[in-house]
Design an enzyme around this catalytic site. Structure first.
Site, PDB file in Angstrom:
ATOM      1  N   ASP A 176       0.830  -1.206   0.000  1.00 50.90           N
ATOM      2  CA  ASP A 176       0.000   0.000   0.000  1.00 50.90           C
ATOM      3  C   ASP A 176       0.865   1.258   0.000  1.00 50.90           C
ATOM      4  OD1 ASP A 176      -2.467   1.337  -0.005  1.00 50.90           O
ATOM      5  OD2 ASP A 176      -3.296   0.040   1.541  1.00 50.90           O
ATOM      6  N   TRP A 216      -2.679   3.682  -5.743  1.00 51.24           N
ATOM      7  CA  TRP A 216      -3.924   4.415  -6.037  1.00 51.24           C
ATOM      8  C   TRP A 216      -3.853   5.241  -7.330  1.00 51.24           C
ATOM      9  CZ3 TRP A 216      -2.587   7.235  -0.981  1.00 51.24           C
ATOM     10  CH2 TRP A 216      -2.465   6.316   0.070  1.00 51.24           C
ATOM     11  N   GLY A 217      -2.972   4.870  -8.245  1.00 45.00           N
ATOM     12  CA  GLY A 217      -2.858   5.592  -9.500  1.00 45.00           C
ATOM     13  C   GLY A 217      -1.963   6.815  -9.453  1.00 45.00           C
ATOM     14  N   ASP A 237      -9.616   3.741  -3.304  1.00 44.76           N
ATOM     15  CA  ASP A 237     -10.420   2.606  -2.870  1.00 44.76           C
ATOM     16  C   ASP A 237     -11.807   2.665  -3.506  1.00 44.76           C
ATOM     17  OD1 ASP A 237      -8.255   2.032  -1.326  1.00 44.76           O
ATOM     18  OD2 ASP A 237      -9.301   2.140   0.599  1.00 44.76           O
TER      19      ASP A 237
END
Length: 685
Positions: A176, A216-217, A237
């Protein structure tokens, strides 16, 4: 098929190749009448399984994971392919021993993490685990179900943690970005270091560890993540813990996950784990959700509670024909190929074999509609093709040139179409005008005779020049090659001036046995396209030819580039971002999708199929920034393309303007009162 560079080629031939490459320009190549007939080599499919976060957040332990694993098996989901059980955030509270090794609460995880991995393997499942790229992970910044956990990231311990995960028996690791974001780490260099640690761990233990890049791009990982990880998140998300699921969540993440030139040969865009079955979605919406993930070839990770899942959701998730679309061994992503009316979209995915396509007709509007898919939209010849409906598991019949079906409001229809491929052009590696540099003879363990001539060579390149496209847009490039090693080899592909992508070439069985893999490429109209394959680190596969076929016909939405008259540069979305609010800029024209605009009948200028040119915050004053935003039909997203070359906002009447009369790369685009300056003049071509 003939290979222009063969195993144990004579040194004289090799010298001739090098000399030819160094003597200057050669005549322009022309497509040659040979077919790329090698067997399509299956590539690793997107991972399928279950992940803990959407339902349980950080409130997990061995009992929760075992119960979900048992349910995967007893429900038939594991047999359908959902084999990964991914333990997300919350398993670890940031503790380490004196040697820096991760420690866990053995009251929650009896026997430690190796024991839960063993349990999953005993059920025929694969084990996934989670960490963060930063020093403090998401459990510190966003505690959900547990107290904040400092130190719950892997920064400073990448090699140590990846080796420990592999030794425990884990097959998958999601990394993450909470700590990485908070600390301002650079995504590309950070995940490159993590990828190297994963590779080293696999080499040490012999257990492959699938890397899921979850940033997350940020900084457009589709431009650099292929080859570093198997999958990379393309957005935030899909749902936050405790929210009610909505179809809008599904559509938003789907739209942000379409980057077809990055997805190929075992590398996948990841729009996040699924919310099918969670409270808030109807049965029809669950089918649309799975259909969207399948047509895009996304990883299928269930986020619902499998142990309490209803029979209808189970049947949806187990649909073998839909799963087969997602898991197709060609590994390509589906793309939008038509939109006859606003909100009524047709997506097509090229499948393995010849003339096979998956088609999703998506009706985003509140009114049922008859929607049509045309064979030309799919890159198929206008001859009879057969149609099958995957949700009803029925054959619709055979049809000439197109098929029309009623699609209910806010729902979709998922089909397969089997017809005849449209014409394609083939370019041979050694045809006149194509150039090869860097070819040398090297020792080759396992090769016949102990050496071979590399198709590219260590540090060399192979350029297919003068690749022709009738119109700007996407095309499927099928690459004929041989790889006689037992391991996958890679090469780096660059199309024109676009970002490069790492292409994987699995073994074909021998150096004289041809195979093919496919990628999607963005081409400009005409014959000025160049496909360049390079390999800087190790021997590449032996490349022979490339077949190029337009992905869709003339019926697909036409794209244009919007080029500044003063600067000669193109209207560009910075770094191929899909984030709402990104300001437009000038950049060298390169034919990439972030410079490909479509004019709609409602006066919108769209990019990526779902983002609109937008006057930010409905601004009507000089200096209003021009951004991309989700298309919403409002007046600040409507534009007039005028005969004098200006593009004016339908809301304000102000002109699209290169700020401060700038001409350099990165010049920002704003609205300004219309004048005579050429910084407000644009050509669409």
């Amino acid at each position: 098929m003939r290979f222009a560079v063969r195993l144990l080629a004579p040194l004289a031939l090799l010298a001739g190749l090098v000399t030819a490459a160094a003597t200057g320009p050669a005549p322009e190549p022309v497509p040659v009448p040979v077919a790329v007939t090698g067997t399509q080599v299956p590539v690793p499919p997107p991972p399928m399984g279950w992940a803990s976060w959407n339902t349980f957040a950080a409130k997990i332990n061995a009992s929760v994971i075992r119960a979900q694993a048992d349910a995967l098996v007893s429900s038939g989901l594991a047999a359908a392919g959902y084999t990964y059980v991914n333990i997300d955030e919350g398993w670890w509270q940031g503790t380490r021993d004196a040697a820096g090794n991760i420690t866990v609460d053995t009251a929650e995880w009896p026997g430690g993490m190796a024991a839960i991995a063993d349990y999953l393997h005993s059920k025929g499942l694969k084990a996934g685990i989670y960490t963060d790229a930063g020093r403090d992970g998401c459990g510190y910044y966003y505690p959900t179900g547990r107290p904040a956990a400092p130190g719950s990231g892997s920064e400073g311990h990448y090699a140590q943690d990846m080796l420990q995960f592999s030794r425990w028996g884990f097959d998958f690791v999601k990394v993450d970005w909470c700590g990485g974001s908070a600390e301002g780490l650079d995504p590309q260099s950070t995940y490159r270091a993590i990828s190297a640690a994963v590779t080293a761990a696999t080499a040490s233990t012999g257990r492959p560890l699938t890397l899921s890049i979850c940033n997350w791009g940020v900084q457009s990982p589709w431009n650099w993540a292929p080859g570093l990880g198997t999958m990379w998140r393309t957005s935030g998300d899909i749902i936050y813990y405790g929210q009610t699921a909505t179809q809008a969540m599904v559509l938003a993440n789907f739209d942000q996950g379409v980057h077809p030139t990055a997805q190929h040969t075992g590398y996948y865009n990841d729009p996040d784990m699924m919310i099918a079955g969670m409270p808030g979605l109807t049965a029809a919406q669950n089918r649309t959700h799975l259909g969207l993930w399948a047509i895009s070839g996304a990883p299928l990770l269930i986020g619902d509670d499998v142990a309490t899942m209803d029979a209808t959701t189970l049947a949806t998730l187990r649909n073998a024909e839909v799963i087969a679309v997602d898991q197709d061994p060609r590994g390509l992503q589906g793309v939008k190929v038509a939109q006859d009316a606003q909100g009524r979209q047709v997506y097509g995915k090229v499948l393995s074999g010849s003339g096979r396509r998956a088609v999703l007709l998506l009706n985003r509007t509140s009114t049922a509609a008859a929607m049509t898919v045309r064979w030309a939209d799919l890159g198929l010849a206008a001859t009879t093709a057969t149609v099958r409906n995957l949700w009803s598991a029925t054959n619709a019949g055979s049809f000439a040139s197109s098929y029309t079906v009623n699609v209910p409001a806010n729902e979709s229809v998922l089909l397969t179409v089997t017809g005849t491929e449209a014409a394609a052009s083939t370019y041979e590696a050694e045809a006149a005008g194509n150039t090869r540099t860097g070819a040398t003879v090297a020792a080759c363990a396992g090769c016949s005779g102990g050496s071979k001539v590399g198709g590219i060579g260590n540090g060399g390149t192979l350029r297919f020049n003068a690749v022709t496209a009738a119109a700007a847009g996407l095309a499927v490039a099928t690459i004929a090659y041989a790889n006689g090693d037992t391991a996958t080899r890679t090469a780096t592909l660059q199309v024109n001036g676009q970002p490069s992508t790492v292409v994987a070439f699995p073994p074909t069985g021998s150096w004289t046995t041809p195979g093919t893999v496919s990628v999607i490429v963005q081409l400009t109209a005409g014959s000025a396209n160049t496909l360049t394959f390079g390999n800087a680190a190790a021997w590449a596969p032996d490349l022979d030819a490339v077949e190029v076929r337009a992905l869709s016909g003339a019926a697909a939405p036409a794209t244009v580039r919007i080029q500044g008259v003063q600067s000669g540069r193109c209207l560009d979305v910075n770094n191929s971002s899909t984030t709402n609010g990104v300001q437009l800029q000038l950049w060298d024209c390169n034919g990439q999708s972030n410079q490909a605009w479509t004019q709609t009948s409602s006066r919108q200028l769209t990019v990526y199929g779902s983002k609109c040119l937008d006057a930010y915050n409905s601004g009507t004053t000089n200096g209003t920034t021009v951004v991309i935003w989700d298309c919403n039909g409002q007046a600040n997203q409507q534009w007039n393309v005028n005969a004098d070359g200006t593009i004016t906002s339908a809301l304000s009447g102000l002109c699209l303007d290169a700020s401060n009369r700038g001409t350099a790369n990165g010049t920002k685009i704003i609205l300004w009162a219309c004048g005579s300056g050429t910084n407000q003049r644009w050509t669409l071509s």
